[in-house]
Design a protein around this motif. Structure first.
Motif, PDB file in Angstrom:
ATOM      1  N   ILE A  36       0.695  -0.923  -0.108  1.00  0.00           N
ATOM      2  CA  ILE A  36      -0.088  -0.324  -0.038  1.00  0.00           C
ATOM      3  C   ILE A  36       0.748   1.197   0.108  1.00  0.00           C
ATOM      4  O   ILE A  36       0.639   2.417  -0.438  1.00  0.00           O
ATOM      5  CB  ILE A  36      -1.242  -0.277   1.229  1.00  0.00           C
ATOM      6  CG1 ILE A  36      -1.666  -0.957   0.906  1.00  0.00           C
ATOM      7  CG2 ILE A  36      -1.461   1.308   1.152  1.00  0.00           C
ATOM      8  CD1 ILE A  36      -2.684  -0.844   2.072  1.00  0.00           C
ATOM      9  N   THR A  37       2.352   0.757   1.017  1.00  0.00           N
ATOM     10  CA  THR A  37       2.741   2.446   0.485  1.00  0.00           C
ATOM     11  C   THR A  37       3.789   2.915  -0.237  1.00  0.00           C
ATOM     12  O   THR A  37       3.407   3.340  -0.886  1.00  0.00           O
ATOM     13  CB  THR A  37       3.689   2.145   2.178  1.00  0.00           C
ATOM     14  OG1 THR A  37       3.290   2.071   3.056  1.00  0.00           O
ATOM     15  CG2 THR A  37       4.643   3.337   2.053  1.00  0.00           C
ATOM     16  N   LEU A  38       4.093   1.119  -1.711  1.00  0.00           N
ATOM     17  CA  LEU A  38       4.600   1.918  -2.337  1.00  0.00           C
ATOM     18  C   LEU A  38       3.742   2.217  -3.389  1.00  0.00           C
ATOM     19  O   LEU A  38       3.712   2.706  -4.252  1.00  0.00           O
ATOM     20  CB  LEU A  38       4.912  -0.042  -3.063  1.00  0.00           C
ATOM     21  CG  LEU A  38       5.474  -0.188  -3.856  1.00  0.00           C
ATOM     22  CD1 LEU A  38       6.710   1.008  -4.479  1.00  0.00           C
ATOM     23  CD2 LEU A  38       5.979  -1.296  -4.714  1.00  0.00           C
ATOM     24  N   LEU A  39       2.157   1.847  -3.298  1.00  0.00           N
ATOM     25  CA  LEU A  39       1.240   2.119  -4.191  1.00  0.00           C
ATOM     26  C   LEU A  39       0.914   3.581  -4.003  1.00  0.00           C
ATOM     27  O   LEU A  39       0.818   3.976  -4.983  1.00  0.00           O
ATOM     28  CB  LEU A  39       0.026   1.816  -3.712  1.00  0.00           C
ATOM     29  CG  LEU A  39      -0.970   1.832  -5.034  1.00  0.00           C
ATOM     30  CD1 LEU A  39      -1.117   1.442  -6.175  1.00  0.00           C
ATOM     31  CD2 LEU A  39      -2.163   0.883  -4.601  1.00  0.00           C
ATOM     32  N   LEU A  41       2.940   6.004  -3.347  1.00  0.00           N
ATOM     33  CA  LEU A  41       4.294   7.006  -3.656  1.00  0.00           C
ATOM     34  C   LEU A  41       3.866   6.627  -5.029  1.00  0.00           C
ATOM     35  O   LEU A  41       4.270   7.470  -5.928  1.00  0.00           O
ATOM     36  CB  LEU A  41       5.926   5.878  -3.368  1.00  0.00           C
ATOM     37  CG  LEU A  41       6.332   6.398  -3.521  1.00  0.00           C
ATOM     38  CD1 LEU A  41       6.887   7.722  -2.728  1.00  0.00           C
ATOM     39  CD2 LEU A  41       8.492   4.954  -3.215  1.00  0.00           C
ATOM     40  N   LEU A  42       3.804   5.458  -5.423  1.00  0.00           N
ATOM     41  CA  LEU A  42       3.589   5.416  -6.993  1.00  0.00           C
ATOM     42  C   LEU A  42       2.482   6.377  -7.425  1.00  0.00           C
ATOM     43  O   LEU A  42       2.655   7.273  -8.611  1.00  0.00           O
ATOM     44  CB  LEU A  42       3.767   4.323  -7.378  1.00  0.00           C
ATOM     45  CG  LEU A  42       4.940   3.117  -7.384  1.00  0.00           C
ATOM     46  CD1 LEU A  42       4.147   1.449  -8.242  1.00  0.00           C
ATOM     47  CD2 LEU A  42       6.424   3.791  -8.020  1.00  0.00           C
ATOM     48  N   VAL A  43       1.367   6.579  -7.046  1.00  0.00           N
ATOM     49  CA  VAL A  43       0.312   7.028  -7.505  1.00  0.00           C
ATOM     50  C   VAL A  43       0.306   8.526  -7.121  1.00  0.00           C
ATOM     51  O   VAL A  43       0.586   9.355  -8.568  1.00  0.00           O
ATOM     52  CB  VAL A  43      -0.308   6.754  -6.731  1.00  0.00           C
ATOM     53  CG1 VAL A  43      -2.452   7.836  -6.817  1.00  0.00           C
ATOM     54  CG2 VAL A  43      -1.134   5.240  -6.914  1.00  0.00           C
ATOM     55  N   ARG A  44       1.331   8.834  -6.478  1.00  0.00           N
ATOM     56  CA  ARG A  44       1.717  10.557  -5.736  1.00  0.00           C
ATOM     57  C   ARG A  44       2.449  10.482  -6.866  1.00  0.00           C
ATOM     58  O   ARG A  44       2.659  12.502  -7.601  1.00  0.00           O
ATOM     59  CB  ARG A  44       2.434  10.562  -4.895  1.00  0.00           C
ATOM     60  CG  ARG A  44       2.602  11.918  -4.739  1.00  0.00           C
ATOM     61  CD  ARG A  44       3.059  12.168  -3.139  1.00  0.00           C
ATOM     62  NE  ARG A  44       3.686  13.484  -2.956  1.00  0.00           N
ATOM     63  CZ  ARG A  44       4.263  14.276  -1.719  1.00  0.00           C
ATOM     64  NH1 ARG A  44       3.098  14.315  -0.852  1.00  0.00           N
ATOM     65  NH2 ARG A  44       4.386  15.299  -1.585  1.00  0.00           N
TER      66      ARG A  44
END
Length: 292
Positions: A36-39, A41-44
Motif C-alpha cells: 500500500i505504501t509503495l502504491l 508513492l507511485l500514485v503520487r
C-alpha cells in the motif's frame, strides 16, 4: 517403553497451529502495508510528474524556470556513469569471487577476507564517497569526472557483486566439476565451460541489484562534488557531468511547488531506466536458466 500422551501431543499441535496462523497474519499485514505504501508513492509520483513529462523535458538542459527545466544532461550523464560502473564492477567482482571460491585456500586469513567483504556490503554509501574523494579525485587527480565517479560507484557495489557471485558459484554441484575433470579438462576450462555458465543466473541477479543501487545513489556523488546544473554534455570519460539522482535531489529541495512536479517527472525517468536495465538483465538470466 513409555508411550506419549495423546492429549499433550494434541495440545502442543493445536498451539503450534495457532501460532502459525498468528505469524501468517502478521506477515500478510506487513506485506500489505508495504504494498500500500509503495502504491501510494507511485500514485503520487505519476500524478505529479506525468504532466511535466514530454519531449522538451527530455531534450532541455536544467533551468531555474520550472517550465523550461529539462533532464538531458543528467540522463546522458547517468548513462555515461553506468558505462563505467557496469564493466568495472562486474569484471572485478566476478574475478574476485572466482579466486575466493576456486583458487584461494581454506584458511583463517581467507575467511577473514570473506567476512570483511560481506561486512563492506553494509557500509553506508557516504563512506565510499569519502574514499572516492580521497583516492580518485585528489590522489589520482581525476577531478569531478565520469571516471572518478564511476570508480567510486564501482567500489560501492563491488562487495554486493562479489558476495552474490560467490553464492552462485558455490551453488554449482561439485559433481559437475568432477565430471569435467574426469573428461580431462583443466581447472580453468572447468570454470569457464562448466561453473560460470551454470552460475550466470545468480551472478546476474546480484549484478542487477547492485547496478540498480548505483544508478540511484546520491550521497557519493555529493561528497565527490558532482555539479547539479550543467548546460553541456560530457565528451569523454574525463569530462565533468551530472546524474539523475543529483538533478532530482536539487529539484526536490527547492521551495517552489512547481519544482516538486519536475522532480517527480525526473523520478519517472529514473524508474523507467531502472526497469529497462533490469529487463535486459532478467532476459539474459532467464535465457541461461532455460539452457542450464
Amino acid at each position: 517403553m513409555k508411550y506419549l500422551n495423546d492429549t499433550a501431543v494434541m495440545k502442543r499441535m493445536n498451539l503450534r497451529l495457532k501460532m502459525n496462523k498468528v505469524w501468517k497474519a502478521i506477515f500478510i499485514v506487513a506485506t500489505t502495508f508495504a504494498l500500500i505504501t509503495l502504491l501510494i508513492l507511485l500514485v503520487r509520483i505519476f500524478s505529479q510528474g506525468l504532466s511535466h513529462l514530454n519531449l522538451n523535458f527530455l531534450s532541455n538542459f536544467a533551468s531555474r524556470v520550472p517550465e523550461k527545466a529539462g533532464i538531458k544532461a543528467a540522463l546522458l550523464g547517468s548513462l555515461w556513469l553506468m558505462a563505467v560502473v557496469a564493466p568495472v564492477s562486474i569484471l572485478l567482482g566476478v574475478s574476485s569471487a572466482i579466486y575466493l571460491e576456486e583458487y584461494a585456500k581454506k584458511n583463517r586469513f581467507n575467511d577473514f577476507i570473506r567476512i570483511n567483504i560481506s561486512n563492506l556490503a553494509g557500509v553506508p554509501s557516504i563512506v565510499f564517497g569519502l574514499l572516492g574523494l580521497t583516492i580518485f579525485v585528489r590522489m589520482l587527480d581525476l577531478g569531478k569526472s565520469i571516471l572518478a565517479a564511476g570508480f567510486t560507484m564501482s567500489l560501492l557495489i563491488l562487495p554486493i557483486i562479489i558476495v552474490s557471485a560467490q553464492e552462485a558459484i558455490r551453488a554449482v554441484p561439485q559433481e559437475q566439476r568432477e565430471a569435467s575433470y574426469g573428461m580431462g579438462a583443466t581447472k580453468w576450462q572447468t570454470i569457464v565451460k562448466v561453473v560460470l555458465p551454470a552460475a550466470i543466473p545468480g551472478i546476474l541477479t546480484g549484478s542487477i541489484l547492485a547496478l540498480s543501487r548505483a544508478i540511484g545513489e546520491t550521497a557519493p556523488l555529493v561528497v565527490i562534488g558532482i555539479p547539479v546544473i550543467l548546460q553541456f554534455l560530457p565528451e569523454n570519460l574525463l569530462s565533468t557531468f551530472t546524474a539523475l539522482p543529483m538533478q532530482i535531489f536539487d529539484w526536490a529541495k527547492r521551495p517552489q511547488e512547481e519544482f516538486q512536479y519536475v522532480a517527480a517527472a525526473g523520478i519517472i525517468v529514473l524508474m523507467t531506466l531502472l526497469v529497462f536495465m533490469n529487463s535486459i538483465a532478467i532476459y539474459i538470466r532467464n535465457k541461461f536458466q532455460k539452457r542450464y
